[in-house]
Structures are given as structure tokens and as C-alpha cells.
Design an enzyme around this catalytic site. Structure first.
Site, mmCIF file in Angstrom:
data_model
loop_
_atom_site.group_PDB
_atom_site.id
_atom_site.type_symbol
_atom_site.label_atom_id
_atom_site.label_comp_id
_atom_site.label_asym_id
_atom_site.label_seq_id
_atom_site.Cartn_x
_atom_site.Cartn_y
_atom_site.Cartn_z
ATOM 1 N N ARG A 178 32.060 34.351 46.693
ATOM 2 C CA ARG A 178 33.399 34.732 47.142
ATOM 3 C C ARG A 178 34.409 33.790 46.483
ATOM 4 O O ARG A 178 34.014 32.806 45.870
ATOM 5 C CB ARG A 178 33.498 34.644 48.667
ATOM 6 C CG ARG A 178 32.916 33.325 49.177
ATOM 7 C CD ARG A 178 33.612 32.693 50.302
ATOM 8 N NE ARG A 178 34.985 32.395 50.036
ATOM 9 C CZ ARG A 178 35.427 31.319 49.379
ATOM 10 N NH1 ARG A 178 34.593 30.417 48.879
ATOM 11 N NH2 ARG A 178 36.720 31.102 49.211
ATOM 12 N N GLY A 179 35.700 34.113 46.675
ATOM 13 C CA GLY A 179 36.743 33.332 46.005
ATOM 14 C C GLY A 179 37.043 34.039 44.686
ATOM 15 O O GLY A 179 36.110 34.418 43.949
ATOM 16 N N ALA A 180 38.321 34.245 44.391
ATOM 17 C CA ALA A 180 38.701 35.111 43.268
ATOM 18 C C ALA A 180 38.051 34.738 41.926
ATOM 19 O O ALA A 180 37.446 35.606 41.280
ATOM 20 C CB ALA A 180 40.226 35.156 43.171
ATOM 21 N N ARG A 233 34.727 44.863 46.678
ATOM 22 C CA ARG A 233 35.857 44.241 47.393
ATOM 23 C C ARG A 233 37.154 44.610 46.661
ATOM 24 O O ARG A 233 37.212 44.517 45.429
ATOM 25 C CB ARG A 233 35.704 42.704 47.462
ATOM 26 C CG ARG A 233 34.491 42.263 48.285
ATOM 27 C CD ARG A 233 34.538 40.776 48.580
ATOM 28 N NE ARG A 233 35.513 40.464 49.611
ATOM 29 C CZ ARG A 233 35.907 39.225 49.901
ATOM 30 N NH1 ARG A 233 35.437 38.194 49.232
ATOM 31 N NH2 ARG A 233 36.786 39.012 50.875
ATOM 32 N N ASP A 252 44.314 35.316 45.539
ATOM 33 C CA ASP A 252 43.429 36.419 45.151
ATOM 34 C C ASP A 252 44.112 37.392 44.216
ATOM 35 O O ASP A 252 43.477 38.062 43.423
ATOM 36 C CB ASP A 252 42.937 37.153 46.398
ATOM 37 C CG ASP A 252 41.997 36.259 47.161
ATOM 38 O OD1 ASP A 252 42.474 35.494 48.023
ATOM 39 O OD2 ASP A 252 40.799 36.277 46.852
ATOM 40 N N ASN A 278 46.585 35.970 49.523
ATOM 41 C CA ASN A 278 45.524 34.973 49.730
ATOM 42 C C ASN A 278 44.957 35.214 51.123
ATOM 43 O O ASN A 278 45.412 36.101 51.868
ATOM 44 C CB ASN A 278 46.084 33.556 49.558
ATOM 45 C CG ASN A 278 44.983 32.506 49.474
ATOM 46 O OD1 ASN A 278 44.035 32.655 48.706
ATOM 47 N ND2 ASN A 278 45.068 31.462 50.272
ATOM 48 N N LYS A 279 43.989 34.413 51.486
ATOM 49 C CA LYS A 279 43.284 34.585 52.765
ATOM 50 C C LYS A 279 44.234 34.768 53.945
ATOM 51 O O LYS A 279 45.255 34.086 54.039
ATOM 52 C CB LYS A 279 42.380 33.366 52.970
ATOM 53 C CG LYS A 279 41.535 33.337 54.215
ATOM 54 C CD LYS A 279 40.701 34.568 54.434
ATOM 55 C CE LYS A 279 39.817 34.933 53.270
ATOM 56 N NZ LYS A 279 39.273 36.315 53.364
#
Ligand code: MRU
Length: 340
Positions: A43-45, A86, A232, A241-242
Site C-alpha cells: 500500500r502507499g501510492a 484500488r 495519493d 491523501n488518507k
């Protein structure tokens, strides 16, 4: 160690297990990699960009092909499947498309395999280099003794290595600056408490955990000098972002605390505006359960968006591998990142 790499398939640190366990898993099929992406094992862009890139290389290696045409059809199907895992982080699509494009120029099965893997390895290496660059530029914004608030995890684990927001902190620490980090736990999946705290502690960087609901009081008490988060997707009017990042930006603005976003050029989707971006909505169980514990009535209505847009007017500067970009963004982003 890299969070994702190639060794007889795609190998990645299973981020769902940290900090309880450190486990590297191997995906031998694109379907397994897709599952790892969906359940946030990777995970994480920027790490997703590498996953998309390696995913195409994996598709080229995972089975035999009767001829090049059949292989190319398979690669295109694999690309569509990976892209469906995603929706929000644009880097995933960048990684898939970059390697697919190169692979499709190949003229034999062997040639395509080599081209795809070479391009994916190149992309992974470039990620580390651009994070280092971002780190150098961003570190200039940090002063010895600063306390930095961060949200979610934009560190080694969210990239191939080094990190974006945490890469800036790492670079400043490497320069000898004394930097403390306040990490927000980042509900509901706790990337802040599980991953950011774990990786900073591994590096001996001073980190203190707070819950997301404590952002206000620590700013009120003057405990935060700067906020640095990752992204992201960055569009013309917002940074995605998150979920919860927007709230942090509002509180930071209220208290005059600089709010920085560290992200590579690949995270910019400058042709789009916020209302065109699909925000991933995740399952209700993420809010209702914590392991085996029930945190809410199991049949309660749940709303669980995974990301939010922070208006660019709340962002003090964007830290990229091409330098620190200040407002007005509509002029400076295309000029510095060389967009049309
Ligand atoms: O749902 P996640 O864990 O993939 O979300 C990750 C984030 O929001 C990160 O902050 C972002 O990808 C930047 S990572 C360098």
C-alpha cells in the site's frame, strides 16, 4: 530493505502483519498480487506504482504462451485487472501503463519478459532516487529541533524505500538535525500507529503516537512546528491523501502551522479536478471490528471513505523531486514539473 522487489516473482513485506510480525510474501501470479493490493499488504501510492509495474512483469512470467499475440492479450487483461484493485492512488496506473507500454514493443515471448522486468526494476530504482531528492529538498524546510506531525504512513513501507514525507524527516536526521515526529494513528486501519511508528523506531527516530482526535490539542499547545504528509493523487485544486488529512490541514491552518505535502511527479494528475477523482470506499467491517472485538453494533450503518481531498489553498508547499513548489500552484506546478 525494499518494501517490494523481484525474486522468482514479486516479493513484498506484508504490511498487514506489522508490527506483530515481519513477513515477506511472494506473489507468483497476478491474481495473488491483486489480492495483496486489495487487502493492503502492499500500500502507499509509490509502492503501488512499483506493484503495478512488477505486476505486468509477473503477468509476462507466470505462464507459457502459444505466441506473442496471445501473450500481449494476456498482458492487457492483467493490466485491466491490476487497475481495478484500488481507484484513488494514481501511481498504480502510472506503474501499470509504463511497463505495459514497453512490454508491448517486444517481438518474442522472451524479449517481452526481459523488457517488462527491466522496466519494472528501473521504475523501482527511480523511486528510491526520487525519494532521496525529495528528501534533500524537503530537509531544507526543517530546522534543528523541529517537531513534525505526520499522518498515515508515507515512509519506506509506502514506497520502494526511504519514503516521501518520512523521507524528508530521514534526510533531515541524516544531516544531523534533531527532529521529533508526532504520528497520528490514522483510523480505521492504523497505518500511522502500526507502520509509521514501527519504521521510525527501527531507524531510531524519535516518534510519539497520538490518536487522530488529539490533533487539535497538540496544535493548541504549540507542540507542532510543521506538518508533512504524502499524497495519493494531486489534482489542480486538491491533494488526495488518507482520510483525515483534510481535518489535519484545517487545524494546522487555524494554528498557523505550515502544512507540506511530499510527493513525486508521478502522483500529479494535473489534468483533473477533485470532483473527477474516485474515492475508494472500503468495507464496513473495518469500522465495526478490531480483530475479534466488536466496536459497534454489527448492523449499524457505516460510511468508510479511504481518502479525502485537501484543498490546495491549505497547502503551504509541495515537496517534489524537482524542488519545493509554492503557490500560486496553477503557475508553478506546470512550470516546475514541465506539464503542458
Ligand atoms: O490506503 P493506503 O494505506 O494505501 O493510503 C496511503 C496514503 O494515504 C499515503 O499517505 C499516501 O499513499 C502517500 S505514501 C508515500
Amino acid at each position: 530493505m525494499r518494501s517490494i522487489f523481484w525474486e522468482d516473482g514479486v516479493r513484498l513485506i506484508d504490511q498487514t502483519k506489522i508490527p506483530e510480525k515481519f513477513e515477506v510474501i511472494t506473489c507468483k501470479k497476478v491474481e495473488e498480487l491483486g489480492d495483496a493490493i486489495k487487502r493492503l499488504a502492499v500500500r502507499g501510492a509509490p509502492a503501488l506504482e512499483a506493484a503495478g509495474a512488477y505486476g505486468i512483469a509477473l503477468a509476462a512470467h507466470e505462464r507459457d504462451f502459444k505466441d506473442v499475440e496471445e501473450m500481449k492479450r494476456w498482458l492487457k487483461r492483467a493490466a485491466e485487472f491490476l487497475a481495478s484493485t484500488r481507484p484513488t492512488a494514481v501511481n498504480l496506473f502510472v506503474g501499470i501503463e509504463r511497463v505495459l507500454k514497453v512490454a508491448l514493443t517486444g517481438e518474442s515471448v522472451d524479449d517481452i519478459r526481459k523488457l517488462a522486468l527491466r522496466e519494472a526494476e528501473k521504475l523501482a530504482e527511480e523511486d528510491i532516487q526520487r525519494n532521496r531528492k525529495m528528501g534533500e529538498y524537503g530537509a531544507e524546510l526543517l530546522e534543528d529541533g523541529d517537531t513534525v506531525m505526520t499522518y498515515c504512513n508515507a515512509g519506506r513501507l509506502a514506497t520502494v524505500d526511504w519514503g516521501t514525507a518520512l523521507g524528508v524527516v530521514r534526510s533531515a536526521v541524516e544531516q544531523g538535525k534533531n527532529i521529533r515526529v508526532i504520528a497520528c494513528e490514522t483510523r480505521p486501519l492504523n497505518q500511522g500507529s502500526r507502520l509509521t511508528c514501527w519504521e521510525l523506531m527501527q531507524d531510531g527516530i524519535d516518534v510519539t503516537l497520538i490518536t487522530d482526535s488529539m490533533v487539535g490539542i497538540v496544535m493548541q499547545k504549540g507542540m507542532i512546528d510543521k506538518v508533512i504528509v504524502g499524497a495519493d493523487r494531486i489534482v489542480r485544486d486538491a491533494v488526495f491523501n488518507k482520510i483525515g488529512t483534510y481535518t489535519v490541514s484545517v487545524v494546522a491552518k487555524e494554528h498557523g502551522v505550515p502544512f507540506y505535502v511530499a510527493a513525486p511527479k508521478a502522483t500529479f494528475d494535473w489534468g483533473r479536478k477533485a470532483d473527477e477523482v474516485v474515492i475508494e470506499e472500503r468495507g464496513r467491517e473495518e469500522l465495526i471490528y478490531c480483530g475479534n472485538r466488536i466496536l459497534a453494533p454489527p448492523d449499524v450503518n457505516v460510511y468508510n471513505p479511504a481518502f479525502d481531498p485537501t484543498p490546495l489553498k491549505n497547502v503551504t508547499a509541495l515537496i517534489t523531486e524537482f524542488g519545493v513548489i509554492y503557490p500560486p500552484y496553477n503557475e508553478n506546478v506546470p512550470r516546475i514539473l514541465k506539464f503542458d
